[in-house]
Motif scaffolding. Structure first.
Motif, PDB file in Angstrom:
ATOM      1  N   PRO A  39       0.709  -1.015   0.169  1.00 34.12           N
ATOM      2  CA  PRO A  39       0.112   0.001   0.082  1.00 34.12           C
ATOM      3  C   PRO A  39       0.907   1.237   0.076  1.00 34.12           C
ATOM      4  O   PRO A  39       0.350   2.383  -0.646  1.00 34.12           O
ATOM      5  CB  PRO A  39      -0.869  -0.108   1.382  1.00 34.12           C
ATOM      6  CG  PRO A  39      -1.124  -1.649   1.293  1.00 34.12           C
ATOM      7  CD  PRO A  39       0.364  -2.237   1.071  1.00 34.12           C
ATOM      8  N   GLU A  40       2.076   1.444   0.593  1.00 35.43           N
ATOM      9  CA  GLU A  40       2.842   2.378   0.619  1.00 35.43           C
ATOM     10  C   GLU A  40       3.310   2.883  -0.935  1.00 35.43           C
ATOM     11  O   GLU A  40       3.828   3.983  -1.418  1.00 35.43           O
ATOM     12  CB  GLU A  40       4.138   2.275   1.402  1.00 35.43           C
ATOM     13  CG  GLU A  40       3.931   2.085   2.660  1.00 35.43           C
ATOM     14  CD  GLU A  40       3.153   3.201   3.323  1.00 35.43           C
ATOM     15  OE1 GLU A  40       3.530   4.481   3.219  1.00 35.43           O
ATOM     16  OE2 GLU A  40       2.226   3.008   4.079  1.00 35.43           O
ATOM     17  N   ALA A  41       3.078   1.935  -1.908  1.00 34.03           N
ATOM     18  CA  ALA A  41       3.497   2.193  -3.178  1.00 34.03           C
ATOM     19  C   ALA A  41       2.680   3.450  -3.680  1.00 34.03           C
ATOM     20  O   ALA A  41       2.701   4.078  -4.640  1.00 34.03           O
ATOM     21  CB  ALA A  41       3.174   1.002  -4.270  1.00 34.03           C
ATOM     22  N   MET A  42       1.428   3.556  -3.166  1.00 32.39           N
ATOM     23  CA  MET A  42       0.523   4.681  -3.604  1.00 32.39           C
ATOM     24  C   MET A  42       1.168   6.011  -3.355  1.00 32.39           C
ATOM     25  O   MET A  42       0.991   6.959  -4.216  1.00 32.39           O
ATOM     26  CB  MET A  42      -0.799   4.792  -2.856  1.00 32.39           C
ATOM     27  CG  MET A  42      -1.874   3.950  -3.516  1.00 32.39           C
ATOM     28  SD  MET A  42      -2.411   4.518  -5.101  1.00 32.39           S
ATOM     29  CE  MET A  42      -3.119   5.994  -4.872  1.00 32.39           C
ATOM     30  N   THR A  43       1.848   6.027  -2.495  1.00 33.41           N
ATOM     31  CA  THR A  43       2.685   7.530  -2.057  1.00 33.41           C
ATOM     32  C   THR A  43       3.603   7.524  -3.117  1.00 33.41           C
ATOM     33  O   THR A  43       4.110   8.840  -3.552  1.00 33.41           O
ATOM     34  CB  THR A  43       3.254   7.330  -0.612  1.00 33.41           C
ATOM     35  OG1 THR A  43       4.163   6.405  -0.751  1.00 33.41           O
ATOM     36  CG2 THR A  43       2.522   7.207   0.552  1.00 33.41           C
ATOM     37  N   ARG A  44       4.347   6.525  -3.833  1.00 32.77           N
ATOM     38  CA  ARG A  44       5.335   6.593  -4.868  1.00 32.77           C
ATOM     39  C   ARG A  44       4.617   6.924  -6.200  1.00 32.77           C
ATOM     40  O   ARG A  44       5.389   7.582  -7.267  1.00 32.77           O
ATOM     41  CB  ARG A  44       6.064   5.387  -5.048  1.00 32.77           C
ATOM     42  CG  ARG A  44       6.994   5.349  -3.718  1.00 32.77           C
ATOM     43  CD  ARG A  44       7.963   4.138  -3.924  1.00 32.77           C
ATOM     44  NE  ARG A  44       7.280   2.868  -3.927  1.00 32.77           N
ATOM     45  CZ  ARG A  44       6.905   1.969  -3.063  1.00 32.77           C
ATOM     46  NH1 ARG A  44       7.183   2.400  -1.709  1.00 32.77           N
ATOM     47  NH2 ARG A  44       6.370   0.731  -3.240  1.00 32.77           N
ATOM     48  N   SER A  46       0.997   8.138  -7.054  1.00 30.89           N
ATOM     49  CA  SER A  46      -0.023   8.857  -6.985  1.00 30.89           C
ATOM     50  C   SER A  46       0.244  10.417  -7.683  1.00 30.89           C
ATOM     51  O   SER A  46      -0.835  10.806  -8.313  1.00 30.89           O
ATOM     52  CB  SER A  46      -0.578   9.059  -5.578  1.00 30.89           C
ATOM     53  OG  SER A  46       0.355   9.774  -4.732  1.00 30.89           O
ATOM     54  N   ASP A  47       1.543  10.728  -7.355  1.00 28.45           N
ATOM     55  CA  ASP A  47       1.756  12.105  -8.092  1.00 28.45           C
ATOM     56  C   ASP A  47       1.940  12.137  -9.374  1.00 28.45           C
ATOM     57  O   ASP A  47       2.269  13.020 -10.203  1.00 28.45           O
ATOM     58  CB  ASP A  47       2.893  12.686  -7.359  1.00 28.45           C
ATOM     59  CG  ASP A  47       4.188  11.997  -7.442  1.00 28.45           C
ATOM     60  OD1 ASP A  47       4.129  10.764  -7.504  1.00 28.45           O
ATOM     61  OD2 ASP A  47       5.375  12.711  -7.216  1.00 28.45           O
ATOM     62  N   ARG A  48       2.359  10.856  -9.998  1.00 31.63           N
ATOM     63  CA  ARG A  48       2.512  10.523 -11.449  1.00 31.63           C
ATOM     64  C   ARG A  48       1.717  10.065 -12.384  1.00 31.63           C
ATOM     65  O   ARG A  48       1.483   9.836 -13.572  1.00 31.63           O
ATOM     66  CB  ARG A  48       3.777   9.960 -11.647  1.00 31.63           C
ATOM     67  CG  ARG A  48       5.076  10.282 -11.003  1.00 31.63           C
ATOM     68  CD  ARG A  48       6.213   9.207 -11.312  1.00 31.63           C
ATOM     69  NE  ARG A  48       7.155   9.684 -10.374  1.00 31.63           N
ATOM     70  CZ  ARG A  48       7.807   8.962  -9.356  1.00 31.63           C
ATOM     71  NH1 ARG A  48       7.187   7.891  -9.155  1.00 31.63           N
ATOM     72  NH2 ARG A  48       8.748   9.666  -8.425  1.00 31.63           N
TER      73      ARG A  48
END
Length: 86
Positions: A39-44, A46-48
């Motif tokens: 789930p921490e992948a979203m922080t990587r 979401s901005d792209r």
């Protein structure tokens, strides 16, 4: 054919593809699978990556739900995020 491909033209069909947008269903599935496993992948991503980048409508819905969870403060309040997305 993938069961959720309600808006995808099968390869080799006689459908004119001139107006068909670029798509990669396997890449969509890999991104969503990665988010569900980590789930921490979203922080990587979401901005792209925007919701509109997904071609399959179900994939858009799943990614939109993940974006909503992220805006609510991340996944910390969920014990099993995959259950909530599926």
């Amino acid at each position: 054919m993938h069961p959720n491909q309600d808006n995808v033209v099968p390869f080799g069909s006689n459908y004119p593809v001139s107006g068909l947008p670029p798509q990669n269903i396997e890449a969509e599935e890999a991104i969503l699978g990665g988010i569900m496993l980590d789930p921490e992948a979203m922080t990587r991503v979401s901005d792209r990556l925007s919701v509109e980048a997904f071609y399959i409508s179900a994939h858009k819905d799943i990614y939109q739900a993940a974006v909503r969870f992220l805006t609510l403060g991340g996944w910390g309040f969920l014990k099993y995020p995959m259950i909530c997305l599926c």
